[in-house]
Design a protein around this motif. Structure first.
Motif, PDB file in Angstrom:
ATOM      1  N   UNK A 184     -30.487 -56.731 -39.690  1.00  0.00           N
ATOM      2  CA  UNK A 184     -29.771 -57.926 -40.139  1.00  0.00           C
ATOM      3  C   UNK A 184     -29.755 -58.052 -41.663  1.00  0.00           C
ATOM      4  N   UNK A 185     -30.753 -57.531 -42.354  1.00  0.00           N
ATOM      5  CA  UNK A 185     -30.742 -57.631 -43.822  1.00  0.00           C
ATOM      6  C   UNK A 185     -29.615 -56.782 -44.410  1.00  0.00           C
ATOM      7  N   UNK A 229     -22.210 -58.649 -46.027  1.00  0.00           N
ATOM      8  CA  UNK A 229     -21.438 -59.893 -46.003  1.00  0.00           C
ATOM      9  C   UNK A 229     -21.432 -60.570 -47.371  1.00  0.00           C
ATOM     10  N   UNK A 230     -22.552 -60.518 -48.091  1.00  0.00           N
ATOM     11  CA  UNK A 230     -22.590 -61.146 -49.421  1.00  0.00           C
ATOM     12  C   UNK A 230     -21.664 -60.422 -50.398  1.00  0.00           C
ATOM     13  N   UNK A 231     -21.451 -59.139 -50.188  1.00  0.00           N
ATOM     14  CA  UNK A 231     -20.510 -58.378 -51.016  1.00  0.00           C
ATOM     15  C   UNK A 231     -19.065 -58.672 -50.617  1.00  0.00           C
ATOM     16  N   UNK A 272     -18.693 -68.816 -39.484  1.00  0.00           N
ATOM     17  CA  UNK A 272     -19.859 -68.199 -40.112  1.00  0.00           C
ATOM     18  C   UNK A 272     -19.635 -67.923 -41.602  1.00  0.00           C
ATOM     19  N   UNK A 273     -18.390 -67.580 -41.962  1.00  0.00           N
ATOM     20  CA  UNK A 273     -18.087 -67.205 -43.345  1.00  0.00           C
ATOM     21  C   UNK A 273     -17.674 -68.390 -44.210  1.00  0.00           C
ATOM     22  N   UNK A 319     -12.250 -63.657 -48.930  1.00  0.00           N
ATOM     23  CA  UNK A 319     -11.773 -65.044 -49.079  1.00  0.00           C
ATOM     24  C   UNK A 319     -10.679 -65.129 -50.151  1.00  0.00           C
ATOM     25  N   UNK A 320     -10.903 -64.488 -51.283  1.00  0.00           N
ATOM     26  CA  UNK A 320      -9.933 -64.521 -52.378  1.00  0.00           C
ATOM     27  C   UNK A 320      -8.595 -63.930 -51.925  1.00  0.00           C
TER      28      UNK A 320
END
Length: 196
Positions: free
Chosen positions: A76-77, A83-85, A117-118, A91-92
């Protein structure tokens, strides 16, 4: 108006989106945008290969999505790092696509498996959850993607639960029946959205 459309893996989000499209709505698929941002030459692809190693790259320089999937659903890490990348970049691009389509359509759908979730639900006026029982998700995904049952269960476990998605929904489409059953629900919602 932008409507968010989501559902778990194998729920039939794209089928439902195409049904809305047949009635005149436009749609943007977050999965397609997610693939665009990891195409060769994109900065996100370079960052992914730097982090995970060359095992996640095919010989032609494209992303080996199956290799990456197996890594992130085992740890999961690693999924959180990915996901953080990718989520801010996705989104943009979604905002740009949605803005360009909103002029030519009575409403636009944002189709995203990770709508809640996002935080992409913050971009929409209403949300639709495409819902099917978990056993249907499992059988459809196994038939479609050629992955192992273990991998499908890991994906299901990583996604928001069915109950949580339904609790967050403004509207629900039950996609466990035949096409006509689903289409009647789409037509009803289309009629409602056009009057807003």
């Amino acid at each position: 108006m932008i409507i968010g459309l989501t559902g778990g893996i194998g729920s039939g989000k794209s089928t439902v989106a195409r049904a809305f499209e047949s009635l005149g709505a436009s749609w943007v698929d977050a999965d397609i945008v997610a693939r665009e941002i990891v195409a060769p030459g994109e900065p996100a692809l370079s960052a992914i290969i730097d982090y995970f190693g060359s095992d996640v790259a095919n010989q032609d320089g494209t992303l080996d999505r199956a290799a990456l999937r197996s890594l992130i659903f085992e740890d999961s890490s690693k999924r959180e790092w990915l996901e953080s990348l990718t989520h801010p970049i996705i989104r943009e691009r979604l905002v740009a696509h949605l803005t360009s389509l909103s002029h030519d359509s009575p409403y636009v759908l944002l189709v995203s498996p990770l709508l809640f979730e996002s935080g992409q639900n913050m971009l929409v006026a209403r949300t639709i959850v495409v819902d099917v029982p978990t056993d249907v998700q499992l059988s459809r995904t196994l038939a479609r993607d050629g992955v192992s049952p273990k991998q499908v269960r890991a994906i299901l476990a990583a996604q928001m639960s069915r109950e949580e998605r339904l609790a967050n929904a403004d509207d629900v489409i039950d996609n466990s029946g035949d096409y006509d059953f689903m289409m009647r629900q789409v037509e009803r919602l289309d009629s409602i959205y056009r009057t807003r």
